[in-house]
Design a protein around this motif. Structure first.
Motif, PDB file in Angstrom:
ATOM      1  N   GLY A 289       0.815  -1.203   0.000  1.00  0.00           N
ATOM      2  CA  GLY A 289       0.000   0.000   0.000  1.00  0.00           C
ATOM      3  C   GLY A 289       0.845   1.248   0.000  1.00  0.00           C
ATOM      4  N   GLN A 290       0.326   2.283   0.608  1.00  0.00           N
ATOM      5  CA  GLN A 290       0.959   3.595   0.673  1.00  0.00           C
ATOM      6  C   GLN A 290       1.479   3.810   2.093  1.00  0.00           C
ATOM      7  OE1 GLN A 290       0.923   5.406  -2.143  1.00  0.00           O
ATOM      8  NE2 GLN A 290       1.560   7.436  -1.500  1.00  0.00           N
ATOM      9  N   LEU A 291       2.648   4.414   2.204  1.00  0.00           N
ATOM     10  CA  LEU A 291       3.236   4.717   3.506  1.00  0.00           C
ATOM     11  C   LEU A 291       3.596   6.193   3.550  1.00  0.00           C
ATOM     12  CD1 LEU A 291       4.529   4.010   6.246  1.00  0.00           C
ATOM     13  CD2 LEU A 291       6.585   3.309   4.974  1.00  0.00           C
ATOM     14  N   GLU A 292       3.110   6.872   4.589  1.00  0.00           N
ATOM     15  CA  GLU A 292       3.483   8.264   4.812  1.00  0.00           C
ATOM     16  C   GLU A 292       4.257   8.361   6.115  1.00  0.00           C
ATOM     17  OE1 GLU A 292       1.611  12.619   4.386  1.00  0.00           O
ATOM     18  OE2 GLU A 292       0.459  11.278   5.677  1.00  0.00           O
ATOM     19  N   ILE A 293       5.445   8.944   6.038  1.00  0.00           N
ATOM     20  CA  ILE A 293       6.280   9.186   7.208  1.00  0.00           C
ATOM     21  C   ILE A 293       6.253  10.675   7.484  1.00  0.00           C
ATOM     22  CG2 ILE A 293       8.615   9.076   8.174  1.00  0.00           C
ATOM     23  CD1 ILE A 293       7.313   6.328   7.706  1.00  0.00           C
ATOM     24  N   THR A 294       5.880  11.044   8.698  1.00  0.00           N
ATOM     25  CA  THR A 294       5.864  12.445   9.117  1.00  0.00           C
ATOM     26  C   THR A 294       6.793  12.595  10.309  1.00  0.00           C
ATOM     27  OG1 THR A 294       3.594  12.718   8.359  1.00  0.00           O
ATOM     28  CG2 THR A 294       4.425  14.360   9.922  1.00  0.00           C
ATOM     29  N   LEU A 295       7.696  13.560  10.215  1.00  0.00           N
ATOM     30  CA  LEU A 295       8.586  13.888  11.319  1.00  0.00           C
ATOM     31  C   LEU A 295       8.166  15.229  11.885  1.00  0.00           C
ATOM     32  CD1 LEU A 295      10.268  11.671   9.894  1.00  0.00           C
ATOM     33  CD2 LEU A 295      12.289  12.922  10.595  1.00  0.00           C
ATOM     34  N   GLY A 296       7.847  15.241  13.157  1.00  0.00           N
ATOM     35  CA  GLY A 296       7.529  16.475  13.852  1.00  0.00           C
ATOM     36  C   GLY A 296       8.775  16.969  14.556  1.00  0.00           C
ATOM     37  N   GLU A 297       9.266  18.129  14.128  1.00  0.00           N
ATOM     38  CA  GLU A 297      10.474  18.648  14.775  1.00  0.00           C
ATOM     39  C   GLU A 297      10.153  19.616  15.898  1.00  0.00           C
ATOM     40  OE1 GLU A 297      12.965  21.399  12.425  1.00  0.00           O
ATOM     41  OE2 GLU A 297      11.758  20.753  10.733  1.00  0.00           O
ATOM     42  N   SER A 298       8.907  20.036  15.987  1.00  0.00           N
ATOM     43  CA  SER A 298       8.437  20.841  17.109  1.00  0.00           C
ATOM     44  C   SER A 298       6.909  20.779  17.100  1.00  0.00           C
ATOM     45  CB  SER A 298       8.911  22.291  16.985  1.00  0.00           C
ATOM     46  OG  SER A 298       8.154  22.985  16.010  1.00  0.00           O
ATOM     47  N   HIS A 299       6.287  21.471  18.025  1.00  0.00           N
ATOM     48  CA  HIS A 299       4.824  21.479  18.068  1.00  0.00           C
ATOM     49  C   HIS A 299       4.222  22.347  16.963  1.00  0.00           C
ATOM     50  CE1 HIS A 299       5.976  25.048  20.275  1.00  0.00           C
ATOM     51  NE2 HIS A 299       4.756  25.503  20.119  1.00  0.00           N
ATOM     52  N   ILE A 300       5.071  23.035  16.185  1.00  0.00           N
ATOM     53  CA  ILE A 300       4.562  23.895  15.110  1.00  0.00           C
ATOM     54  C   ILE A 300       5.154  23.582  13.732  1.00  0.00           C
ATOM     55  CG2 ILE A 300       3.986  25.803  16.656  1.00  0.00           C
ATOM     56  CD1 ILE A 300       6.605  27.170  15.671  1.00  0.00           C
ATOM     57  N   ALA A 301       5.994  22.539  13.632  1.00  0.00           N
ATOM     58  CA  ALA A 301       6.635  22.257  12.338  1.00  0.00           C
ATOM     59  C   ALA A 301       6.771  20.757  12.105  1.00  0.00           C
ATOM     60  CB  ALA A 301       8.006  22.919  12.281  1.00  0.00           C
ATOM     61  N   TRP A 302       6.330  20.304  10.921  1.00  0.00           N
ATOM     62  CA  TRP A 302       6.381  18.907  10.506  1.00  0.00           C
ATOM     63  C   TRP A 302       6.832  18.843   9.050  1.00  0.00           C
ATOM     64  CZ3 TRP A 302       2.461  21.501  12.739  1.00  0.00           C
ATOM     65  CH2 TRP A 302       2.001  21.093  13.979  1.00  0.00           C
ATOM     66  N   ALA A 303       7.375  17.702   8.665  1.00  0.00           N
ATOM     67  CA  ALA A 303       7.663  17.434   7.258  1.00  0.00           C
ATOM     68  C   ALA A 303       7.355  15.970   7.012  1.00  0.00           C
ATOM     69  CB  ALA A 303       9.116  17.739   6.924  1.00  0.00           C
TER      70      ALA A 303
END
Length: 125
Positions: A105-119
């Motif tokens: 299927g599809q995999l999404e990886i999200t990294l949160g570097e703070s409470h206001i910024a993600w990639a």
């Protein structure tokens, strides 16, 4: 569409070797919250998207290899600018080629570097 999301975290050090990053071009630490979201149009023979315990194990295997490391010193990152986006893609690739992965299927990886910024990085597995 079905999905399963798991979470872990990693603590790393790195420098972003490019003048556009200002003071972040110097060695600094980062703690990322990592979300891995597995999405599929169908359930597998166990009637799940992915076994959650297996998903946690695979992510932990990858995170453990990075945790408390200076990424600038690891051979796989030599000459790379290890931005949050880059690391999201790297973790996706490592999960996709993990020998125990049983997922289509599809995999999404999200990294949160703070409470206001993600990639994030998203792609097929």
């Amino acid at each position: 569409m079905y999905s399963v999301k798991i979470r872990d975290h990693v603590m790393i050090a790195h420098s972003l070797n490019h003048p556009g990053f200002g003071v972040a071009s110097q060695l600094h630490g980062a703690t990322y919250v990592i979300d891995a979201c597995f999405t599929s149009i169908k359930l597998n023979e166990m009637n799940v998207v992915i076994d959650i315990a297996l998903a946690h194990k695979i992510l932990k295997d990858i995170v453990d290899a990075l945790n408390f490391k200076n990424l600038d010193k690891l051979p796989q990152f030599e000459g790379k600018i290890t931005t949050t986006e880059f690391l999201a893609n790297y973790i996706h690739q490592q999960i996709a080629k993990h020998p125990e992965l049983a997922f289509d299927g599809q995999l999404e990886i999200t990294l949160g570097e703070s409470h206001i910024a993600w990639a994030s990085y998203s792609g097929p597995v």
